[in-house]
Design an enzyme around this catalytic site. Structure first.
Site, short mmCIF file in Angstrom:
data_model
loop_
_atom_site.label_atom_id
_atom_site.label_comp_id
_atom_site.label_asym_id
_atom_site.label_seq_id
_atom_site.Cartn_x
_atom_site.Cartn_y
_atom_site.Cartn_z
N CYS A 133 4.25 -6.47 3.58
CA CYS A 133 3.13 -6.23 2.66
C CYS A 133 3.19 -7.18 1.47
CB CYS A 133 3.17 -4.77 2.20
SG CYS A 133 1.88 -4.36 1.04
N CYS A 136 2.25 -5.64 -1.86
CA CYS A 136 3.28 -4.75 -2.43
C CYS A 136 4.44 -5.57 -3.01
CB CYS A 136 3.89 -3.83 -1.36
SG CYS A 136 2.75 -3.06 -0.25
N ASP A 137 4.88 -6.58 -2.27
CA ASP A 137 6.16 -7.21 -2.58
C ASP A 137 6.09 -8.66 -3.04
OD1 ASP A 137 7.39 -4.84 -1.81
OD2 ASP A 137 7.54 -5.45 0.28
#
Ligand code: NDP
Length: 331
Positions: A133, A136-137
């Site tokens: 992701c 997300c990261d």
């Protein structure tokens, strides 16, 4: 018999549980025996869920969502659904333990699973350089050299997004042409930070504590070489978890559960679906939570209408020890 059984314990499932519990529907949540909390349990810091400006760890966020649902009376079962019978007005849910539960309504929120490469280092280094992701990261890879695996729209989107942070992004693709749409391809080709590695697959992921590189295998001649990296994003597709309802609910051409417009109503009355399992596009924790809200409100409407009609087989007022559903409170 229950008013409603919620299957799934990600942001969609727990949000639906909170709303259903607050509507006095005493929901039962079948949360899985091993993967309670869904995909966010595999994430580290979540910085884009509203209300947490300092970020929150994925597992902590899910624990809070569960706590919130339980606070209002949701009951959580750590078990897996093995069989569903949803044709009639009384829905039957059979669990791995052998127990069977009945409800007038079902909210199906089983999420989706990122496709995996199937390499040993993938699980071991998940959260330590291996991610599924970018939104997300990506932030954690500032000025790092990283790679994205895949040749579809997801891979192009992730690679392009990751150039905001990384100093260089390789795209590793097993063919010499991309599956991605022309516009996404062109955007990636035009980005000076992106370099394509064609006809290559990841044979191994290297690193003890964190990703230090990958072994690439040339798909045309089988030769291998090492590529030093600090991060690896796997973007090879995503599969909605629909195996329990394949022959029971209408699906879309993308493989997600079909729902009626912006509602959560599926092709079977009394069965509602929410979260990634209906969403081929956005797949965010915040959108899943919103979708869970919709499903709980739709289920509440449905149950109230059943009650009004005095449906005998699914008389939710006769549920042992459970209060009657509150009047529907939405317009
Ligand atoms: P896709 O199925 O479209 O693409 C998956 C890619 O991963 C393919 O290039 C495939 O290779 C490769 N792949 C699959 N398995 C492996 C493996 N084991 N090892 C190496 N490579 C592998 O998935 P996406 O997630 O990219 O897209 C899904 C859907 O979502 C599509 O309809 C897409 O258009 C849409 N989407 C749209 C976006 C947008 O418009 N903004 C953004 C993201 C997704 P091969 O080509 O060789 O099969």
């Amino acid at each position: 018999m229950r008013h409603v059984i919620i299957i799934g314990s990600g942001p969609a499932g727990f949000t639906a549980a909170t709303y259903a519990a607050r509507a006095n529907l005493s929901p039962l949540v079948v949360a899985s025996s091993v993967e309670v909390g869904g995909e966010l349990m595999n994430t580290t810091e979540v910085e884009n869920f509203p209300g947490f400006p300092e970020a929150i760890q994925g597992p902590e966020l899910m624990a809070k969502m569960q706590e919130q649902a339980e606070k209002f009376g949701a009951e959580i079962l750590y078990d897996d659904v093995v069989e569903l019978s949803i044709d009639g007005p009384v829905k039957k849910v059979k669990l791995g333990s052998g127990a069977e539960h009945e409800a007038a309504a079902i909210i199906y929120a089983t999420g989706s699973a990122y496709r995996k490469l199937g390499l040993p280092g993938e699980e071991r280094l998940s959260g330590h350089g291996v991610s599924w992701c970018a939104t997300c990261d990506g932030f954690f890879f500032r000025d790092r050299v990283i790679a994205v695996v895949g040749g579809g729209d997801s891979a192009m989107e992730e690679a392009t997004f990751l150039t905001r942070f990384a100093s260089k992004v390789y795209v590793i693709h097993r063919k010499d042409t991309l599956r991605a749409s022309k516009i996404m391809q062109e955007r990636a080709f035009a980005n000076p930070k992106i370099e394509f590695i064609w006809n290559a697959e990841v044979a191994d992921i290297l690193g003890d504590e964190a990703v230090s590189g990958v072994i690439l295998r040339d798909t045309t001649d089988g030769t291998t070489r090492e590529l030093p990296l600090e991060g690896l994003f796997v973007a090879i597709g995503n599969d909605p978890r629909t195996h329990l309802v394949h022959d029971k609910l209408e699906l879309t051409t993308e493989g997600t559960i079909w729902v009626d417009g912006r509602s959560s109503r599926t092709s079977v009355p009394g069965v509602f679906a929410a979260g990634d399992v209906i969403d081929p596009t956005y797949r965010q924790a915040a959108t899943a939570a919103g979708s869970g809200t919709v499903a709980a409100l739709d289920a509440e409407h449905y149950l109230a209408a059943l009650d009004d009609a005095g449906a005998p087989e699914a008389d939710v007022a006769q549920i042992d020890g459970l209060p009657e559903a509150d009047p529907v409170s939405v317009g």
